[in-house]
Design a protein around this motif. Structure first.
Motif, PDB file in Angstrom:
ATOM      1  N   GLN A 191       0.893  -0.982  -0.008  1.00  0.00           N
ATOM      2  CA  GLN A 191       0.048   0.032  -0.059  1.00  0.00           C
ATOM      3  C   GLN A 191       1.019   1.261   0.199  1.00  0.00           C
ATOM      4  OE1 GLN A 191      -3.563  -0.284   1.133  1.00  0.00           O
ATOM      5  NE2 GLN A 191      -3.891   2.029   0.931  1.00  0.00           N
ATOM      6  N   GLY A 192       0.586   2.191  -0.654  1.00  0.00           N
ATOM      7  CA  GLY A 192       1.116   3.444  -0.914  1.00  0.00           C
ATOM      8  C   GLY A 192       2.685   3.379  -1.698  1.00  0.00           C
ATOM      9  N   SER A 193       2.896   2.468  -2.273  1.00  0.00           N
ATOM     10  CA  SER A 193       4.082   2.407  -3.054  1.00  0.00           C
ATOM     11  C   SER A 193       3.975   3.137  -4.379  1.00  0.00           C
ATOM     12  CB  SER A 193       4.429   1.021  -3.617  1.00  0.00           C
ATOM     13  OG  SER A 193       4.556  -0.029  -2.402  1.00  0.00           O
ATOM     14  N   THR A 194       5.174   3.468  -5.071  1.00  0.00           N
ATOM     15  CA  THR A 194       5.155   4.176  -6.295  1.00  0.00           C
ATOM     16  C   THR A 194       5.711   2.940  -7.157  1.00  0.00           C
ATOM     17  OG1 THR A 194       7.510   4.696  -5.870  1.00  0.00           O
ATOM     18  CG2 THR A 194       5.807   6.209  -5.388  1.00  0.00           C
ATOM     19  N   VAL A 195       4.837   2.958  -8.336  1.00  0.00           N
ATOM     20  CA  VAL A 195       5.182   1.625  -9.576  1.00  0.00           C
ATOM     21  C   VAL A 195       5.316   2.402 -10.866  1.00  0.00           C
ATOM     22  CG1 VAL A 195       4.065   0.004 -10.555  1.00  0.00           C
ATOM     23  CG2 VAL A 195       4.017   0.127  -8.079  1.00  0.00           C
ATOM     24  N   ALA A 216      -1.161   1.113  -4.746  1.00  0.00           N
ATOM     25  CA  ALA A 216       0.042   1.793  -4.957  1.00  0.00           C
ATOM     26  C   ALA A 216      -0.377   3.264  -5.103  1.00  0.00           C
ATOM     27  CB  ALA A 216       0.569   1.414  -6.393  1.00  0.00           C
ATOM     28  N   LYS A 217       0.393   4.295  -4.748  1.00  0.00           N
ATOM     29  CA  LYS A 217      -0.177   5.686  -4.733  1.00  0.00           C
ATOM     30  C   LYS A 217       0.151   6.690  -5.845  1.00  0.00           C
ATOM     31  CE  LYS A 217       3.901   7.873  -2.488  1.00  0.00           C
ATOM     32  NZ  LYS A 217       4.442   8.308  -1.244  1.00  0.00           N
ATOM     33  N   ARG A 218       1.353   5.945  -6.722  1.00  0.00           N
ATOM     34  CA  ARG A 218       1.509   6.584  -8.175  1.00  0.00           C
ATOM     35  C   ARG A 218       1.942   5.355  -9.090  1.00  0.00           C
ATOM     36  NH1 ARG A 218       5.647  11.482  -8.240  1.00  0.00           N
ATOM     37  NH2 ARG A 218       4.667  12.267 -10.155  1.00  0.00           N
ATOM     38  N   ILE A 219       1.245   5.303 -10.215  1.00  0.00           N
ATOM     39  CA  ILE A 219       1.448   4.269 -11.163  1.00  0.00           C
ATOM     40  C   ILE A 219       1.853   4.987 -12.502  1.00  0.00           C
ATOM     41  CG2 ILE A 219       0.550   2.262 -12.412  1.00  0.00           C
ATOM     42  CD1 ILE A 219      -1.375   2.006 -10.042  1.00  0.00           C
ATOM     43  N   ILE A 220       2.969   4.938 -12.817  1.00  0.00           N
ATOM     44  CA  ILE A 220       3.671   5.533 -14.246  1.00  0.00           C
ATOM     45  C   ILE A 220       3.490   4.589 -15.480  1.00  0.00           C
ATOM     46  CG2 ILE A 220       5.251   6.900 -15.370  1.00  0.00           C
ATOM     47  CD1 ILE A 220       4.129   8.004 -12.581  1.00  0.00           C
ATOM     48  N   GLY A 221       2.842   4.690 -16.339  1.00  0.00           N
ATOM     49  CA  GLY A 221       2.793   3.771 -17.749  1.00  0.00           C
ATOM     50  C   GLY A 221       3.717   4.256 -18.484  1.00  0.00           C
ATOM     51  N   GLY A 236      -5.897   2.311 -14.199  1.00  0.00           N
ATOM     52  CA  GLY A 236      -5.208   2.742 -12.612  1.00  0.00           C
ATOM     53  C   GLY A 236      -3.934   3.441 -12.872  1.00  0.00           C
ATOM     54  N   ALA A 237      -3.338   3.855 -13.883  1.00  0.00           N
ATOM     55  CA  ALA A 237      -2.057   4.736 -14.025  1.00  0.00           C
ATOM     56  C   ALA A 237      -2.403   5.896 -13.752  1.00  0.00           C
ATOM     57  CB  ALA A 237      -1.716   4.680 -15.636  1.00  0.00           C
ATOM     58  N   THR A 238      -1.668   6.611 -13.077  1.00  0.00           N
ATOM     59  CA  THR A 238      -1.911   8.108 -12.450  1.00  0.00           C
ATOM     60  C   THR A 238      -1.223   8.860 -13.487  1.00  0.00           C
ATOM     61  OG1 THR A 238       0.090   7.783 -11.324  1.00  0.00           O
ATOM     62  CG2 THR A 238      -2.005   7.642 -10.087  1.00  0.00           C
ATOM     63  N   GLU A 239      -0.218   8.358 -14.317  1.00  0.00           N
ATOM     64  CA  GLU A 239       0.323   9.364 -15.382  1.00  0.00           C
ATOM     65  C   GLU A 239       1.101   8.454 -16.425  1.00  0.00           C
ATOM     66  OE1 GLU A 239       2.122  10.361 -11.537  1.00  0.00           O
ATOM     67  OE2 GLU A 239       3.474  11.865 -12.897  1.00  0.00           O
ATOM     68  N   CYS A 240       1.130   8.828 -17.650  1.00  0.00           N
ATOM     69  CA  CYS A 240       1.806   7.957 -18.721  1.00  0.00           C
ATOM     70  C   CYS A 240       2.952   8.817 -19.443  1.00  0.00           C
ATOM     71  CB  CYS A 240       0.466   7.500 -19.770  1.00  0.00           C
ATOM     72  SG  CYS A 240      -0.510   6.500 -19.063  1.00  0.00           S
ATOM     73  N   PHE A 262      10.945  12.010 -10.154  1.00  0.00           N
ATOM     74  CA  PHE A 262      10.068  11.172  -9.535  1.00  0.00           C
ATOM     75  C   PHE A 262      10.772  10.652  -8.147  1.00  0.00           C
ATOM     76  CE2 PHE A 262       6.433  10.432 -12.431  1.00  0.00           C
ATOM     77  CZ  PHE A 262       7.020  11.130 -13.460  1.00  0.00           C
ATOM     78  N   ASP A 263      10.942  11.669  -7.307  1.00  0.00           N
ATOM     79  CA  ASP A 263      11.671  11.371  -5.959  1.00  0.00           C
ATOM     80  C   ASP A 263      12.783  10.332  -5.788  1.00  0.00           C
ATOM     81  OD1 ASP A 263       9.549  13.066  -5.048  1.00  0.00           O
ATOM     82  OD2 ASP A 263       8.085  11.666  -5.071  1.00  0.00           O
ATOM     83  N   GLY A 264      13.706  10.322  -6.738  1.00  0.00           N
ATOM     84  CA  GLY A 264      14.641   9.553  -6.610  1.00  0.00           C
ATOM     85  C   GLY A 264      14.348   7.870  -7.037  1.00  0.00           C
ATOM     86  N   GLY A 265      13.347   7.801  -7.663  1.00  0.00           N
ATOM     87  CA  GLY A 265      12.933   6.502  -8.282  1.00  0.00           C
ATOM     88  C   GLY A 265      11.859   5.829  -7.813  1.00  0.00           C
ATOM     89  N   PHE A 266      11.447   4.562  -8.254  1.00  0.00           N
ATOM     90  CA  PHE A 266      10.057   3.864  -8.032  1.00  0.00           C
ATOM     91  C   PHE A 266      10.422   2.889  -6.822  1.00  0.00           C
ATOM     92  CE2 PHE A 266       7.801   6.301 -10.830  1.00  0.00           C
ATOM     93  CZ  PHE A 266       8.738   6.659 -11.684  1.00  0.00           C
TER      94      PHE A 266
END
Ligand code: NAD
Ligand code: AHE
Ligand code: ZN
Ligand code: ZN
Length: 378
Positions: A191-195, A216-221, A236-240, A262-266
């Motif tokens: 929960q709350g991970s960045t992906v 996950a709190k951020r999901i980048i496609g 569910g992607a928050t950004e692409c 992206f905050d130092g990576g995922f």
């Protein structure tokens, strides 16, 4: 027809890099611990194209390809436990014998009971059940779902809830289960991970679906084809991001740009393409100290990944998954229940429907990036 040879329709790959040919083939009756299945639906996965295009070091021809299918049991030999004529079933390219060291180890789903014969294109007794015009055809991944009838080992098959539509359930035979399981089993995304996900085909979208389910709190496609972004956002992607649209400073890599922005990576990255260069991007975009990168994509013969050891020394983990880490016979029936209970989506992955005679078109739209999954009916 039990106990007799069946003449039926199949899409045969006579040689690499050639279109599939619709043929009448002969399917022999199942032997001990085998099941003959009437395939009702089969989807086309990129891995089928990978082998058809000659990239698979285990690729054998002529062969009946296909490994993402569903159907009903046509006949079994005595001594087959657990299956009856008419059962709704899904063939499994990762079997589950429940006896081998791998089945007994909670750390893996990679049952090895029949892996050698399967890799040689045969059933466990080292022979094939398929002939065409007097020529033997190889089995593929223990499934060969591009045939109206196929024969599989009993440990390479599972029974599913017969109220579930078989057309949809076929997709749980590979792509959706793999992407979803890579998140939930292989990486255990918290929960709350960045992906971040490279490759927005059916597998990558299933990763996104899993990442959303994991909270996950951020999901980048990430994909080169921007028309894929709308479905990525649906799942569910928050950004692409299209890497080709990023202006990189001189000497700056795309993954370094991701780390900067992206905050130092995922916390977790997933490669769903099969390209050793994007595999490196995904690894090096994982966060220092704790980032995990999971390879799902299948890279061709001779392809090797590379990175500086320093990337691992400074806390990144590089791992991979086969069939999403699912112990297959136990898990696929549960995934069907999850679908029936609307816990996971399948319908939205099906973008094309064809008759088996049009299977080469299904491969074309996959290569063009126009499809997610095409489902073929016989
Ligand atoms: P797909 O062809 O539908 O999707 C691949 C996506 O990657 C496409 O959208 C394409 O535009 C994109 N892409 C290609 N090159 C790219 C690049 N350089 N940068 C960004 N995006 C790029 O394929 P699929 O059916 O979703 O399968 C994906 C991969 O996963 C394949 O390699 C397949 O063999 C593999 N696979 C592995 C398993 C397993 O168990 N490990 C299971 C299923 C599929
Ligand atoms: N024969 C291929 C194997 C490639 C591969 O990694 N296959 C995946 C499944 S991809 C499904 O779309 C897998 O499960 N591998 C586990 C195994 O035992 O092969 C090659 O490249 O050699
Ligand atoms: Zn597949
Ligand atoms: Zn086993």
């Amino acid at each position: 027809t039990a106990g007799q040879v069946i003449n039926c329709k199949a899409a045969v790959a006579w040689s690499a890099k050639s279109p599939l040919s619709i043929e009448t083939i002969q399917v022999a009756p199942p032997r001990a611990h085998e099941v003959r299945v009437k395939i009702l639906y089969t989807a086309v996965c990129h891995t089928d194209a990978y082998t058809l295009d000659g990239h698979d070091p285990e690729g054998l021809f002529p062969v009946v390809l296909g490994h993402e299918g569903s159907g009903v049991v046509e006949s079994v030999r005595e001594r087959v436990t657990g299956f009856s004529v008419g059962d709704h079933v899904v063939p499994l390219y990762v079997p589950q014998c429940k006896e081998c060291d791998y089945c007994l180890n909670p750390k893996t789903n990679l049952c090895q009971k029949i892996r050698v014969t399967q890799g040689n294109g045969y059933l466990p007794d080292g022979t094939s059940r398929f002939t065409c015009n007097g020529k033997q055809l190889f089995h593929f991944m223990g499934c060969s779902t591009f045939s109206e009838y196929t024969v599989v080992a009993d440990i390479s098959l599972c029974k599913v809830n017969p109220t579930a539509p078989l057309e949809k359930v076929s997709l749980l035979g590979c792509g959706i289960s793999t992407g979803y399981g890579a998140v939930l089993n292989t990486c255990k995304v918290e929960q709350g991970s960045t992906v971040a996900v490279w490759g927005l085909g059916a597998v990558g979208l299933a990763v996104i679906m899993g990442a959303k389910a994991a909270g996950a709190k951020r999901i980048i496609g990430i994909d080169l084809i921007e028309s894929k972004f709308s479905s990525a956002k649906f799942f569910g992607a928050t950004e692409c991001i299209n890497p080709k649209s990023i202006q990189l400073a001189e000497g700056k890599s795309f993954q370094a740009w991701l780390v900067d922005n992206f905050d130092g990576g995922f916390d977790y990255t997933f490669e769903c393409i099969g390209n050793v260069h994007t595999m490196r991007q995904a690894l090096e975009a994982a966060h220092k100290g704790w980032g995990v990168s999971c390879i799902i994509g299948v890279a061709g013969a001779g392809q090797e990944i590379s990175t500086r050891p320093f990337q691992l020394v400074t806390g990144r983990t590089w791992k991979g998954t086969a069939f999403g880490g699912w112990k297959s016979v136990d898990s696929v029936p549960k995934l069907v229940e999850d679908y029936l209970n609307k816990k996971l989506l399948i319908d939205e992955f099906i973008t094309h429907r064809y008759h088996i005679d049009e299977i080469n078109t299904a491969f074309d739209v996959l290569h063009k990036g126009e499809s997610l999954r095409s489902v073929l009916a016989f």
